[in-house]
Motif scaffolding. Structure first.
Motif, PDB file in Angstrom:
ATOM      1  N   TYR A  19      -2.866  26.716  -2.682  1.00 50.17           N
ATOM      2  CA  TYR A  19      -3.285  27.626  -3.466  1.00 50.17           C
ATOM      3  C   TYR A  19      -4.167  27.311  -4.822  1.00 50.17           C
ATOM      4  O   TYR A  19      -5.176  27.274  -4.894  1.00 50.17           O
ATOM      5  CB  TYR A  19      -2.669  28.690  -4.002  1.00 50.17           C
ATOM      6  N   LEU A  20      -2.835  26.010  -5.517  1.00 51.61           N
ATOM      7  CA  LEU A  20      -2.980  25.322  -7.005  1.00 51.61           C
ATOM      8  C   LEU A  20      -4.694  24.514  -7.006  1.00 51.61           C
ATOM      9  O   LEU A  20      -5.357  24.443  -7.511  1.00 51.61           O
ATOM     10  CB  LEU A  20      -2.203  24.739  -7.353  1.00 51.61           C
ATOM     11  N   ILE A  21      -4.820  23.859  -5.492  1.00 48.26           N
ATOM     12  CA  ILE A  21      -5.181  23.034  -5.774  1.00 48.26           C
ATOM     13  C   ILE A  21      -6.739  22.962  -5.669  1.00 48.26           C
ATOM     14  O   ILE A  21      -7.993  22.820  -5.512  1.00 48.26           O
ATOM     15  CB  ILE A  21      -5.139  21.723  -4.427  1.00 48.26           C
ATOM     16  N   SER A  22      -6.509  24.402  -4.337  1.00 42.22           N
ATOM     17  CA  SER A  22      -7.636  25.113  -3.822  1.00 42.22           C
ATOM     18  C   SER A  22      -8.680  25.717  -5.090  1.00 42.22           C
ATOM     19  O   SER A  22     -10.053  25.374  -5.368  1.00 42.22           O
ATOM     20  CB  SER A  22      -8.211  25.581  -2.564  1.00 42.22           C
ATOM     21  N   PHE A  23      -7.407  26.229  -6.344  1.00 45.17           N
ATOM     22  CA  PHE A  23      -8.149  27.258  -7.206  1.00 45.17           C
ATOM     23  C   PHE A  23      -8.881  25.669  -8.770  1.00 45.17           C
ATOM     24  O   PHE A  23      -9.696  26.039  -9.209  1.00 45.17           O
ATOM     25  CB  PHE A  23      -7.036  27.877  -8.166  1.00 45.17           C
ATOM     26  N   GLN A  24      -7.827  24.664  -8.101  1.00 40.81           N
ATOM     27  CA  GLN A  24      -8.668  23.494  -9.238  1.00 40.81           C
ATOM     28  C   GLN A  24      -9.987  23.280  -9.112  1.00 40.81           C
ATOM     29  O   GLN A  24     -10.646  22.476  -9.804  1.00 40.81           O
ATOM     30  CB  GLN A  24      -7.332  22.729  -9.291  1.00 40.81           C
ATOM     31  N   ASP A  25      -9.096  22.248  -7.360  1.00 44.79           N
ATOM     32  CA  ASP A  25     -11.381  22.307  -6.928  1.00 44.79           C
ATOM     33  C   ASP A  25     -12.610  23.033  -7.099  1.00 44.79           C
ATOM     34  O   ASP A  25     -13.362  22.548  -7.547  1.00 44.79           O
ATOM     35  CB  ASP A  25     -11.300  21.655  -5.985  1.00 44.79           C
ATOM     36  N   GLU A  26     -11.803  24.447  -7.082  1.00 45.50           N
ATOM     37  CA  GLU A  26     -13.153  25.607  -7.009  1.00 45.50           C
ATOM     38  C   GLU A  26     -13.939  24.709  -8.953  1.00 45.50           C
ATOM     39  O   GLU A  26     -14.585  25.077  -8.832  1.00 45.50           O
ATOM     40  CB  GLU A  26     -12.781  27.512  -6.780  1.00 45.50           C
ATOM     41  N   GLY A  27     -13.024  25.424  -9.291  1.00 44.83           N
ATOM     42  CA  GLY A  27     -13.135  25.250 -11.313  1.00 44.83           C
ATOM     43  C   GLY A  27     -14.208  23.091 -11.369  1.00 44.83           C
ATOM     44  O   GLY A  27     -15.020  23.649 -12.431  1.00 44.83           O
ATOM     45  N   LYS A  28     -13.848  22.398 -10.466  1.00 42.80           N
ATOM     46  CA  LYS A  28     -14.619  21.339 -10.927  1.00 42.80           C
ATOM     47  C   LYS A  28     -16.231  21.453 -10.226  1.00 42.80           C
ATOM     48  O   LYS A  28     -16.860  20.528 -10.193  1.00 42.80           O
ATOM     49  CB  LYS A  28     -14.040  20.254 -10.071  1.00 42.80           C
ATOM     50  N   LYS A  29     -16.649  22.355  -9.292  1.00 44.67           N
ATOM     51  CA  LYS A  29     -17.219  21.842  -8.884  1.00 44.67           C
ATOM     52  C   LYS A  29     -18.946  22.338 -10.133  1.00 44.67           C
ATOM     53  O   LYS A  29     -18.362  23.395 -10.787  1.00 44.67           O
ATOM     54  CB  LYS A  29     -17.707  23.118  -7.909  1.00 44.67           C
ATOM     55  N   ASP A  30     -19.680  22.053  -9.752  1.00 41.51           N
ATOM     56  CA  ASP A  30     -20.949  21.256 -10.353  1.00 41.51           C
ATOM     57  C   ASP A  30     -21.856  22.697  -9.850  1.00 41.51           C
ATOM     58  O   ASP A  30     -22.329  22.746  -8.922  1.00 41.51           O
ATOM     59  CB  ASP A  30     -21.888  20.939 -10.572  1.00 41.51           C
ATOM     60  N   TYR A  90       1.067  -1.180  -0.070  1.00 43.12           N
ATOM     61  CA  TYR A  90       0.494   0.158   0.061  1.00 43.12           C
ATOM     62  C   TYR A  90       0.286   1.367   0.025  1.00 43.12           C
ATOM     63  O   TYR A  90       0.210   2.239   0.436  1.00 43.12           O
ATOM     64  CB  TYR A  90      -0.874  -0.139   1.023  1.00 43.12           C
ATOM     65  N   GLY A  91       2.100   1.278  -0.430  1.00 42.07           N
ATOM     66  CA  GLY A  91       2.729   2.484  -0.287  1.00 42.07           C
ATOM     67  C   GLY A  91       2.590   3.111  -1.690  1.00 42.07           C
ATOM     68  O   GLY A  91       2.171   3.481  -2.314  1.00 42.07           O
ATOM     69  N   GLY A  92       3.581   4.183  -1.779  1.00 41.80           N
ATOM     70  CA  GLY A  92       3.167   5.251  -2.739  1.00 41.80           C
ATOM     71  C   GLY A  92       4.232   6.423  -2.166  1.00 41.80           C
ATOM     72  O   GLY A  92       5.218   6.325  -1.944  1.00 41.80           O
ATOM     73  N   TYR A  93       4.034   7.202  -2.296  1.00 36.52           N
ATOM     74  CA  TYR A  93       4.503   8.319  -1.641  1.00 36.52           C
ATOM     75  C   TYR A  93       3.778   9.725  -1.393  1.00 36.52           C
ATOM     76  O   TYR A  93       2.215   9.581  -1.079  1.00 36.52           O
ATOM     77  CB  TYR A  93       4.661   9.721  -3.110  1.00 36.52           C
ATOM     78  N   ILE A  94       4.051  10.751  -0.540  1.00 34.45           N
ATOM     79  CA  ILE A  94       3.553  11.262   0.292  1.00 34.45           C
ATOM     80  C   ILE A  94       4.343  12.564   0.408  1.00 34.45           C
ATOM     81  O   ILE A  94       5.522  12.385   0.306  1.00 34.45           O
ATOM     82  CB  ILE A  94       3.047  11.000   1.594  1.00 34.45           C
ATOM     83  N   LEU A  95       3.766  13.981   0.106  1.00 36.72           N
ATOM     84  CA  LEU A  95       4.310  15.560   0.787  1.00 36.72           C
ATOM     85  C   LEU A  95       5.049  15.198   2.116  1.00 36.72           C
ATOM     86  O   LEU A  95       4.435  14.273   3.034  1.00 36.72           O
ATOM     87  CB  LEU A  95       3.509  16.697   0.854  1.00 36.72           C
ATOM     88  N   SER A  96       6.254  15.788   2.299  1.00 39.73           N
ATOM     89  CA  SER A  96       6.984  16.111   3.425  1.00 39.73           C
ATOM     90  C   SER A  96       7.053  16.849   4.378  1.00 39.73           C
ATOM     91  O   SER A  96       6.956  17.087   5.601  1.00 39.73           O
ATOM     92  CB  SER A  96       8.845  15.596   2.474  1.00 39.73           C
ATOM     93  N   LYS A  97       5.904  17.823   3.196  1.00 47.67           N
ATOM     94  CA  LYS A  97       5.509  18.749   3.844  1.00 47.67           C
ATOM     95  C   LYS A  97       3.524  19.682   3.881  1.00 47.67           C
ATOM     96  O   LYS A  97       3.951  18.737   2.478  1.00 47.67           O
ATOM     97  CB  LYS A  97       6.411  20.366   3.616  1.00 47.67           C
ATOM     98  N   SER A  98       3.566  20.557   4.684  1.00 42.71           N
ATOM     99  CA  SER A  98       1.730  20.748   4.273  1.00 42.71           C
ATOM    100  C   SER A  98       1.931  20.730   3.137  1.00 42.71           C
ATOM    101  O   SER A  98       3.270  22.164   2.374  1.00 42.71           O
ATOM    102  CB  SER A  98       1.813  21.094   5.429  1.00 42.71           C
ATOM    103  N   PRO A  99       0.929  21.383   2.410  1.00 40.48           N
ATOM    104  CA  PRO A  99       0.251  21.979   0.452  1.00 40.48           C
ATOM    105  C   PRO A  99       0.973  23.659   0.877  1.00 40.48           C
ATOM    106  O   PRO A  99       1.386  24.487   0.218  1.00 40.48           O
ATOM    107  CB  PRO A  99      -0.867  21.807   0.644  1.00 40.48           C
ATOM    108  N   GLU A 100       0.816  24.471   2.387  1.00 43.54           N
ATOM    109  CA  GLU A 100       0.875  25.750   2.339  1.00 43.54           C
ATOM    110  C   GLU A 100       2.514  26.138   2.417  1.00 43.54           C
ATOM    111  O   GLU A 100       2.536  26.755   2.416  1.00 43.54           O
ATOM    112  CB  GLU A 100       0.389  26.028   3.604  1.00 43.54           C
TER     113      GLU A 100
END
Length: 139
Positions: free
Chosen positions: A122-133, A62-72
């Motif tokens: 910021y980038l993910i909040s901007f991208q997520d806002e654009g996907k709202k119906d 169940y491995g993969g990658y994670i960020l080492s710091k918060s997105p902020e």
């Protein structure tokens, strides 16, 4: 300066990890499938990000990658510099015409300011806002 696929796809990897921050590791295979990218190419891009301490790899089924710091705490500028190198529209020297050199420095600094002030959050909040119906109801 033109951002290559290294920078663009690297930013895609980091945005996917940011979107899933705190939910456990994400495989490159799932990122590749979701974004219709080559998993092999993403493997090549994640190595410098890992070496720079931006991501951590988790081994196992169940491995993969994670960020080492918060997105902020991670900026687009950090990611682009790791994958693309220094930010500069042209190569210039101190011997260049002072007016042109001033122009290149101002362009470089403007690009760097935008990249360095843009976080993954910021980038993910901007991208997520654009996907709202957004439904419009008429009565």
């Amino acid at each position: 300066m033109k951002i290559s696929t290294k920078g663009r796809y690297g930013l895609t990897i980091m945005m996917e990890l940011a979107r899933n921050f705190g939910d456990g590791p994400i495989s490159l295979k799932s990122i590749a499938e979701k974004n219709q990218l080559s998993e092999h190419y993403l493997e090549q891009l994640v190595a410098p990000l890992r070496n720079a301490g931006m991501v951590k790899s988790i081994r196992g089924a169940y491995g993969g990658y994670i960020l080492s710091k918060s997105p902020e705490e991670i900026t687009a500028g950090q990611i682009i510099r790791i994958l693309e190198g220094p930010i500069s529209p042209v190569d210039f020297t101190e011997e260049d015409d002072p007016a042109k050199r001033d122009l290149w420095v101002r362009i470089r600094d403007s690009i760097a300011e935008v990249l360095d002030s843009t976080t993954l959050a910021y980038l993910i909040s901007f991208q997520d806002e654009g996907k709202k119906d957004n439904y419009m109801f008429y009565i």
